[in-house]
Design an enzyme around this catalytic site. Structure first.
Site, PDB file in Angstrom:
ATOM      1  N   ASN A 263       0.975  -1.303  -0.084  1.00 40.95           N
ATOM      2  CA  ASN A 263       0.067  -0.077  -0.070  1.00 40.95           C
ATOM      3  C   ASN A 263       0.905   1.242   0.046  1.00 40.95           C
ATOM      4  OD1 ASN A 263      -1.310   2.251   1.150  1.00 40.95           O
ATOM      5  ND2 ASN A 263      -2.823   0.840   1.523  1.00 40.95           N
TER       6      ASN A 263
ATOM      7  N   GLU B  70      -8.528   0.525  -2.885  1.00 42.74           N
ATOM      8  CA  GLU B  70      -9.235   0.663  -1.960  1.00 42.74           C
ATOM      9  C   GLU B  70     -10.358   1.751  -1.953  1.00 42.74           C
ATOM     10  OE1 GLU B  70      -7.633   0.913   2.008  1.00 42.74           O
ATOM     11  OE2 GLU B  70      -6.169  -0.943   1.559  1.00 42.74           O
TER      12      GLU B  70
ATOM     13  N   ARG C 131      -6.838  12.962   1.022  1.00 43.58           N
ATOM     14  CA  ARG C 131      -5.693  13.408   1.835  1.00 43.58           C
ATOM     15  C   ARG C 131      -4.603  12.782   1.392  1.00 43.58           C
ATOM     16  NH1 ARG C 131      -7.237  10.042   7.533  1.00 43.58           N
ATOM     17  NH2 ARG C 131      -8.987  10.786   7.116  1.00 43.58           N
TER      18      ARG C 131
ATOM     19  N   GLU D  41     -10.762  -9.408   3.343  1.00 36.40           N
ATOM     20  CA  GLU D  41      -9.737  -9.299   3.713  1.00 36.40           C
ATOM     21  C   GLU D  41      -9.872  -9.162   5.371  1.00 36.40           C
ATOM     22  OE1 GLU D  41      -7.214  -6.305   1.816  1.00 36.40           O
ATOM     23  OE2 GLU D  41      -6.348  -5.758   3.695  1.00 36.40           O
TER      24      GLU D  41
ATOM     25  N   HIS E 234      -3.409  -4.616   7.871  1.00 36.77           N
ATOM     26  CA  HIS E 234      -3.564  -3.792   8.874  1.00 36.77           C
ATOM     27  C   HIS E 234      -2.595  -3.777   9.912  1.00 36.77           C
ATOM     28  CE1 HIS E 234      -5.187   0.125  10.750  1.00 36.77           C
ATOM     29  NE2 HIS E 234      -5.575   0.420   9.480  1.00 36.77           N
TER      30      HIS E 234
ATOM     31  N   ARG F 206       3.918  18.894   1.523  1.00 34.14           N
ATOM     32  CA  ARG F 206       4.723  20.107   0.992  1.00 34.14           C
ATOM     33  C   ARG F 206       4.081  20.655  -0.186  1.00 34.14           C
ATOM     34  NH1 ARG F 206       9.926  21.028   3.089  1.00 34.14           N
ATOM     35  NH2 ARG F 206      10.253  22.384   1.370  1.00 34.14           N
TER      36      ARG F 206
ATOM     37  N   THR G 276      -6.674   6.282  10.321  1.00 29.93           N
ATOM     38  CA  THR G 276      -6.480   5.307   9.299  1.00 29.93           C
ATOM     39  C   THR G 276      -7.959   4.438   9.594  1.00 29.93           C
ATOM     40  OG1 THR G 276      -5.265   3.156   8.844  1.00 29.93           O
ATOM     41  CG2 THR G 276      -5.617   3.904  11.114  1.00 29.93           C
ATOM     42  N   THR G 277      -8.019   3.407   8.823  1.00 26.37           N
ATOM     43  CA  THR G 277      -9.429   2.825   8.664  1.00 26.37           C
ATOM     44  C   THR G 277      -9.428   1.845   9.891  1.00 26.37           C
ATOM     45  OG1 THR G 277      -8.902   2.423   6.356  1.00 26.37           O
ATOM     46  CG2 THR G 277     -10.381   0.839   7.121  1.00 26.37           C
TER      47      THR G 277
ATOM     48  N   ARG H 224      -9.385   8.021  -0.720  1.00 26.48           N
ATOM     49  CA  ARG H 224     -10.304   8.673   0.160  1.00 26.48           C
ATOM     50  C   ARG H 224     -11.106   9.705  -0.135  1.00 26.48           C
ATOM     51  NH1 ARG H 224      -8.810   6.515   5.646  1.00 26.48           N
ATOM     52  NH2 ARG H 224     -10.316   7.820   6.455  1.00 26.48           N
TER      53      ARG H 224
ATOM     54  N   ASP I  93       0.029   4.657  -0.092  1.00 29.92           N
ATOM     55  CA  ASP I  93      -0.969   5.716   0.185  1.00 29.92           C
ATOM     56  C   ASP I  93       0.016   6.870   0.776  1.00 29.92           C
ATOM     57  OD1 ASP I  93      -3.185   4.296  -0.519  1.00 29.92           O
ATOM     58  OD2 ASP I  93      -3.859   4.065   1.390  1.00 29.92           O
ATOM     59  N   HIS I  94       0.798   6.286   1.774  1.00 32.04           N
ATOM     60  CA  HIS I  94       1.880   7.192   2.575  1.00 32.04           C
ATOM     61  C   HIS I  94       2.933   7.920   1.800  1.00 32.04           C
ATOM     62  CE1 HIS I  94      -0.846   6.616   5.755  1.00 32.04           C
ATOM     63  NE2 HIS I  94      -0.722   5.455   5.797  1.00 32.04           N
TER      64      HIS I  94
ATOM     65  N   GLY J 258       1.087  -1.604   4.518  1.00 32.41           N
ATOM     66  CA  GLY J 258       1.504  -0.254   3.909  1.00 32.41           C
ATOM     67  C   GLY J 258       2.261   0.764   4.833  1.00 32.41           C
ATOM     68  N   HIS J 259       1.924   1.225   5.915  1.00 33.80           N
ATOM     69  CA  HIS J 259       2.418   2.086   6.705  1.00 33.80           C
ATOM     70  C   HIS J 259       3.901   1.690   7.268  1.00 33.80           C
ATOM     71  CE1 HIS J 259       2.951   4.569  10.297  1.00 33.80           C
ATOM     72  NE2 HIS J 259       2.838   5.530   9.604  1.00 33.80           N
TER      73      HIS J 259
ATOM     74  N   HIS K 231      -5.631   3.602  -1.699  1.00 33.94           N
ATOM     75  CA  HIS K 231      -7.094   3.973  -1.107  1.00 33.94           C
ATOM     76  C   HIS K 231      -7.297   5.428  -1.570  1.00 33.94           C
ATOM     77  CE1 HIS K 231      -9.566   4.413   2.743  1.00 33.94           C
ATOM     78  NE2 HIS K 231     -10.319   4.527   1.605  1.00 33.94           N
TER      79      HIS K 231
HETATM   80  N1  PXP Z   1      -5.841  -3.214   4.033  1.00 31.64           N
HETATM   81  C1  PXP Z   1      -6.631  -2.201   4.245  1.00 31.64           C
HETATM   82  C2  PXP Z   1      -8.105  -2.649   3.815  1.00 31.64           C
HETATM   83  C3  PXP Z   1      -6.408  -0.766   4.514  1.00 31.64           C
HETATM   84  O1  PXP Z   1      -7.490  -0.187   4.715  1.00 31.64           O
HETATM   85  C4  PXP Z   1      -4.920  -0.684   4.912  1.00 31.64           C
HETATM   86  C5  PXP Z   1      -4.670   0.843   5.590  1.00 31.64           C
HETATM   87  O2  PXP Z   1      -4.863   1.602   4.398  1.00 31.64           O
HETATM   88  C6  PXP Z   1      -4.005  -1.672   4.701  1.00 31.64           C
HETATM   89  C7  PXP Z   1      -4.587  -3.121   4.542  1.00 31.64           C
HETATM   90  C8  PXP Z   1      -2.650  -1.362   5.303  1.00 31.64           C
HETATM   91  O3  PXP Z   1      -2.761  -1.088   6.689  1.00 31.64           O
HETATM   92  P1  PXP Z   1      -1.168  -0.680   6.993  1.00 31.64           P
HETATM   93  O4  PXP Z   1      -1.189   0.560   6.339  1.00 31.64           O
HETATM   94  O5  PXP Z   1      -1.467  -0.406   8.630  1.00 31.64           O
HETATM   95  O6  PXP Z   1      -0.365  -1.653   6.589  1.00 31.64           O
END
Ligand code: PXP
Length: 232
Positions: free
Chosen positions: A7, A69, A49, A150, A185, A18, A99-100, A45, A9-10, A207-208, A43
């Protein structure tokens, strides 16, 4: 070997902090693929964001499947049916959350979800429902015709007692109902081991932690290390 969806996203969070054009989530995805990512997850959103519409359109061109997502809203279903990612993972979304926070309550929203899942399936998109490891939620997910669930591993990652057993039972039950099981997650190098052993698990989305590790190691290496932990 369990498939790894990375993932990104970050990477977009950092870019947007910035108002720059870098770091580019598409380039991050390419490094993740070099490191062995089997898929890329992003994802979009409602408040945009991190990931933006144009990111998703570009990510669609990657050499690996895109797991899109999204909240189960009219806007997102229309967007998904238009760009046709490999998969859509339906997640709950609250504006204020960091987060979710929990799984989608498919029992509560079953009527609304039914038609949306059908539309996504008609567009040949593989639908996955991000749910808590709860037998009622799993049963409804199967009844709604989603091929994939999931399982939300957030409570497990936070060390809640009995969560691993709940996840284990949930994975077994889902398999029995013919669902493909994914999980994700809060997963890290340290806590991923027991999750890899969940019965029938096919894919993890992380992801994170990986993007955080990439600050020290680079994305390619961070992903490579996670991949070595995903062999049963
Ligand atoms: N799976 C889903 C459905 C999520 O919403 C997320 C967070 O966006 C993740 C996995 C990944 O979670 P994390 O960023 O904590 O690894």
């Amino acid at each position: 070997m369990i498939r790894l969806g990375v993932n990104i996203d970050h990477v977009a969070t950092l870019r947007n902090a910035r108002g720059e054009f870098y770091p580019d989530p598409f380039e991050a995805a390419q490094y993740a693929i070099k490191g062995g990512a089997d898929g890329i997850t992003a994802h979009l959103r409602e408040d945009r964001r991190h990931i933006r519409d144009e990111d998703i359109i570009r990510l669609r061109r990657l050499s690996v499947p895109l797991n899109f997502e999204m909240a189960a809203t009219e806007e997102m279903v229309a967007f998904a049916c238009d760009i046709k990612p490999h998969a859509c993972c339906l997640v709950p979304e609250k504006r204020q959350e960091l987060t979710t926070e929990g799984g989608l309550d498919v029992y509560r929203f079953k009527e609304d979800l039914k038609s949306k899942i059908e539309r996504l399936k008609e567009a040949h998109i593989r639908v996955s429902l991000f749910i808590d490891p709860d037998p009622l939620q799993i049963e409804i997910a199967a009844k709604l015709g989603a091929p994939v669930i999931e399982l939300h591993t957030g409570s497990y990652a936070q060390g809640a007692g009995g969560e691993l057993e709940r996840l284990h039972n949930a994975a077994l039950f889902a398999q029995k109902l013919g669902l493909e099981v994914h999980a994700g997650h809060g997963l890290t190098y340290e806590n991923v081991g027991p999750i890899v052993s969940l019965p029938g698990l096919k894919e993890l989305n992380i992801g994170h932690f990986l993007i955080s590790q990439a600050v020290f190691l680079g994305i390619e290496e961070a992903v490579k290390r996670m991949k070595t932990l995903l062999t049963r």
